[in-house]
Design a protein around this motif. Structure first.
Motif, PDB file in Angstrom:
ATOM      1  N   HIS A  22      26.607  -5.961  14.075  1.00 36.76           N
ATOM      2  CA  HIS A  22      27.974  -6.097  13.634  1.00 36.76           C
ATOM      3  C   HIS A  22      28.719  -4.858  14.009  1.00 36.76           C
ATOM      4  O   HIS A  22      28.171  -3.912  13.512  1.00 36.76           O
ATOM      5  CB  HIS A  22      28.023  -6.480  12.136  1.00 36.76           C
ATOM      6  N   ARG A  23      29.848  -4.951  14.447  1.00 34.48           N
ATOM      7  CA  ARG A  23      30.566  -3.689  14.766  1.00 34.48           C
ATOM      8  C   ARG A  23      31.161  -3.229  13.418  1.00 34.48           C
ATOM      9  O   ARG A  23      31.224  -1.893  13.195  1.00 34.48           O
ATOM     10  CB  ARG A  23      32.031  -3.869  15.418  1.00 34.48           C
ATOM     11  N   ALA A  27      31.401  -4.716   6.401  1.00 31.78           N
ATOM     12  CA  ALA A  27      32.187  -5.957   6.284  1.00 31.78           C
ATOM     13  C   ALA A  27      31.297  -7.101   6.186  1.00 31.78           C
ATOM     14  O   ALA A  27      31.970  -8.146   5.539  1.00 31.78           O
ATOM     15  CB  ALA A  27      33.445  -5.713   7.177  1.00 31.78           C
ATOM     16  N   ALA A  28      30.300  -7.319   7.044  1.00 34.55           N
ATOM     17  CA  ALA A  28      29.422  -8.411   7.050  1.00 34.55           C
ATOM     18  C   ALA A  28      28.820  -8.733   5.919  1.00 34.55           C
ATOM     19  O   ALA A  28      28.952  -9.763   5.420  1.00 34.55           O
ATOM     20  CB  ALA A  28      28.578  -8.341   8.372  1.00 34.55           C
ATOM     21  N   GLY A  36      34.503  -6.857  -1.778  1.00 39.75           N
ATOM     22  CA  GLY A  36      35.304  -5.940  -0.719  1.00 39.75           C
ATOM     23  C   GLY A  36      34.320  -5.100   0.027  1.00 39.75           C
ATOM     24  O   GLY A  36      33.660  -4.433  -0.695  1.00 39.75           O
ATOM     25  N   GLU A  37      35.022  -4.842   1.251  1.00 47.03           N
ATOM     26  CA  GLU A  37      34.325  -3.813   2.023  1.00 47.03           C
ATOM     27  C   GLU A  37      34.216  -2.496   1.351  1.00 47.03           C
ATOM     28  O   GLU A  37      32.997  -1.771   1.369  1.00 47.03           O
ATOM     29  CB  GLU A  37      34.801  -3.821   3.383  1.00 47.03           C
ATOM     30  N   ASP A  38      35.229  -1.979   0.887  1.00 49.44           N
ATOM     31  CA  ASP A  38      35.174  -0.622   0.425  1.00 49.44           C
ATOM     32  C   ASP A  38      34.277  -0.599  -0.891  1.00 49.44           C
ATOM     33  O   ASP A  38      33.606   0.500  -1.042  1.00 49.44           O
ATOM     34  CB  ASP A  38      36.692  -0.186  -0.270  1.00 49.44           C
ATOM     35  N   ALA A  39      34.294  -1.764  -1.752  1.00 50.84           N
ATOM     36  CA  ALA A  39      33.437  -1.617  -2.749  1.00 50.84           C
ATOM     37  C   ALA A  39      31.871  -1.551  -2.409  1.00 50.84           C
ATOM     38  O   ALA A  39      31.066  -0.805  -3.244  1.00 50.84           O
ATOM     39  CB  ALA A  39      33.650  -2.813  -3.820  1.00 50.84           C
ATOM     40  N   ARG A 238      18.355  -6.910  12.121  1.00 48.18           N
ATOM     41  CA  ARG A 238      19.158  -6.882  10.960  1.00 48.18           C
ATOM     42  C   ARG A 238      19.810  -5.584  10.681  1.00 48.18           C
ATOM     43  O   ARG A 238      19.261  -4.630  10.968  1.00 48.18           O
ATOM     44  CB  ARG A 238      18.636  -7.693   9.632  1.00 48.18           C
ATOM     45  N   PHE A 239      20.993  -5.753  10.012  1.00 49.18           N
ATOM     46  CA  PHE A 239      21.583  -4.673   9.514  1.00 49.18           C
ATOM     47  C   PHE A 239      21.016  -4.492   7.887  1.00 49.18           C
ATOM     48  O   PHE A 239      21.231  -5.487   7.256  1.00 49.18           O
ATOM     49  CB  PHE A 239      23.050  -4.655   9.459  1.00 49.18           C
TER      50      PHE A 239
END
Length: 362
Positions: A22-23, A27-28, A36-39, A238-239
């Motif tokens: 995933h770029r 976010a994924a 949220g992504e930031d959290a 996987r990430f």
């Protein structure tokens, strides 16, 4: 939401549920867990700094890139811990290093107490040759290499498995995947080897690959397109987030005990048996392996589970044994090898790194 509940929610996804490249990997994770992504970035970074997390990285499918095997070593007890330490210090191609004890104590192969995973990069030799080199340095009397025939389950996910009950299974048994080799160009190797390295704290950003691309002298678009192509070819896993399985971290995650389980079934039933075992949600790894016929009671299906106690592990295994019987699969032999000491790390797979290692130790 308190941080404990938030962390559990994030880790339930981040450990092993984000497949492929995933770029924007964080976010994924965020999309899958509803945070949220930031959290997600902030909480994972804090857990890394606290030591609850050991690493965050993009995994690669090493079965596609190297000759590999699970290796069991028969080593005199006086040399056992020294062998463990030597492998960690001197062999980057050895990944998992685990001291185990057989349950029951007289199980076939009980004398083989040191267990490792090994990857030899394609074109660099064989597992057998590598093991012969290691045996001289770690005082191994005998060793057994057990390569993968088929894979059913591979994914850690301790957080989401912590509260499982014995016998819980996925709705459908997993299909068996056979190892296959992927041939890479020099540039593809550069991207893949860069991709698999653990993220450093300053790389906990929306797109960590921009800095990786710059370090290779590439633009981010080229790097990401190559990573996506590698993913499509089956070279990317996987990430993933990896918990620290030591001390208090074990108590929080319910992963304080682990075991390698063995099952022997009639010839011709291996794929059915592996799928039946692999369907149990407690299994983090489940493989059909060859090579265990003479020493380990004919065992072909091998897998790992984690739990809060040895008793919980036995209960989970009993449920799997019962499930095999219910599927009409006779159980010819079974045993468990409980973890006593373990260090888990990714194996090196770089062909360029192998020749210097062999020159030094062969």
């Amino acid at each position: 939401m308190d941080t404990s509940a938030l962390d559990t929610r994030i880790l339930s996804v981040a450990e092993d549920c984000v497949a492929g490249f995933h770029r924007r990997p964080f976010a994924a994770v965020a999309a899958a867990c509803g945070v949220g992504e930031d959290a997600v970035i902030a909480r994972l970074l804090e857990m890394l700094q606290e030591g609850r997390i050991r690493r965050v990285r993009q995994t690669v499918l090493t079965t596609s890139l190297a000759e590999g095997a699970l290796v069991a070593w028969n080593i005199p007890e006086d040399f056992l811990n020294a062998a463990f330490d030597w492998l960690l210090a001197n062999d980057p191609f050895t990944g998992h290093v685990v001291v185990r004890r057989a349950d029951p104590p007289d199980a076939p192969g009980a004398a083989y107490r040191l267990w490792t995973t090994l990857k030899v990069p394609c074109g660099c030799g064989s597992v057998k040759e590598h093991c012969r080199i290691l045996a001289r340095h770690i005082h191994a009397q005998e060793w057994v290499a057990m390569p993968v025939v088929g894979m059913f389950t591979l994914g850690v996910g301790h957080t989401r498995r912590a509260n499982l009950q014995p016998g819980e299974r996925m709705p459908q048994p997993p299909p068996m995947q056979r190892p296959r080799r992927v041939q890479l160009s020099p540039d593809e190797w550069r991207v893949l080897l860069s991709l698999k390295e653990s993220l450093q704290p300053h790389e906990f950003v929306s797109c960590p690959w921009e800095a990786r691309a710059a370090a290779l002298g590439m633009d981010a678009e080229t790097y990401c397109r190559m990573a996506e192509a590698l993913d499509a070819r089956g070279a990317v896993g996987r990430f993933a987030v990896f918990l620290d399985h030591r001390g208090a971290a074990d108590e929080r995650s319910g992963t304080g005990h682990a075991a390698l389980f063995h099952w022997a079934v009639p010839q011709g039933m291996e794929e059915r048996a592996g799928a039946a075992i692999g369907s149990h949600l407690c299994m983090t790894h489940c493989y059909w392996r060859s090579g265990g016929e003479k020493v380990f009671g004919g065992a072909q299906i091998m897998g790992v589970a984690h739990a809060a106690s040895a008793e919980a592990l036995r209960a989970r295994k009993a449920a799997m044994d019962e499930h095999l019987a219910g599927q009409g699969i006779p159980l010819l032999h079974t045993a468990a090898f409980l973890s006593v000491r373990a260090e888990i790390r990714p194996s090196e797979i770089s062909p360029a790194a192998y020749a210097p290692w062999r020159t030094q130790w062969a």
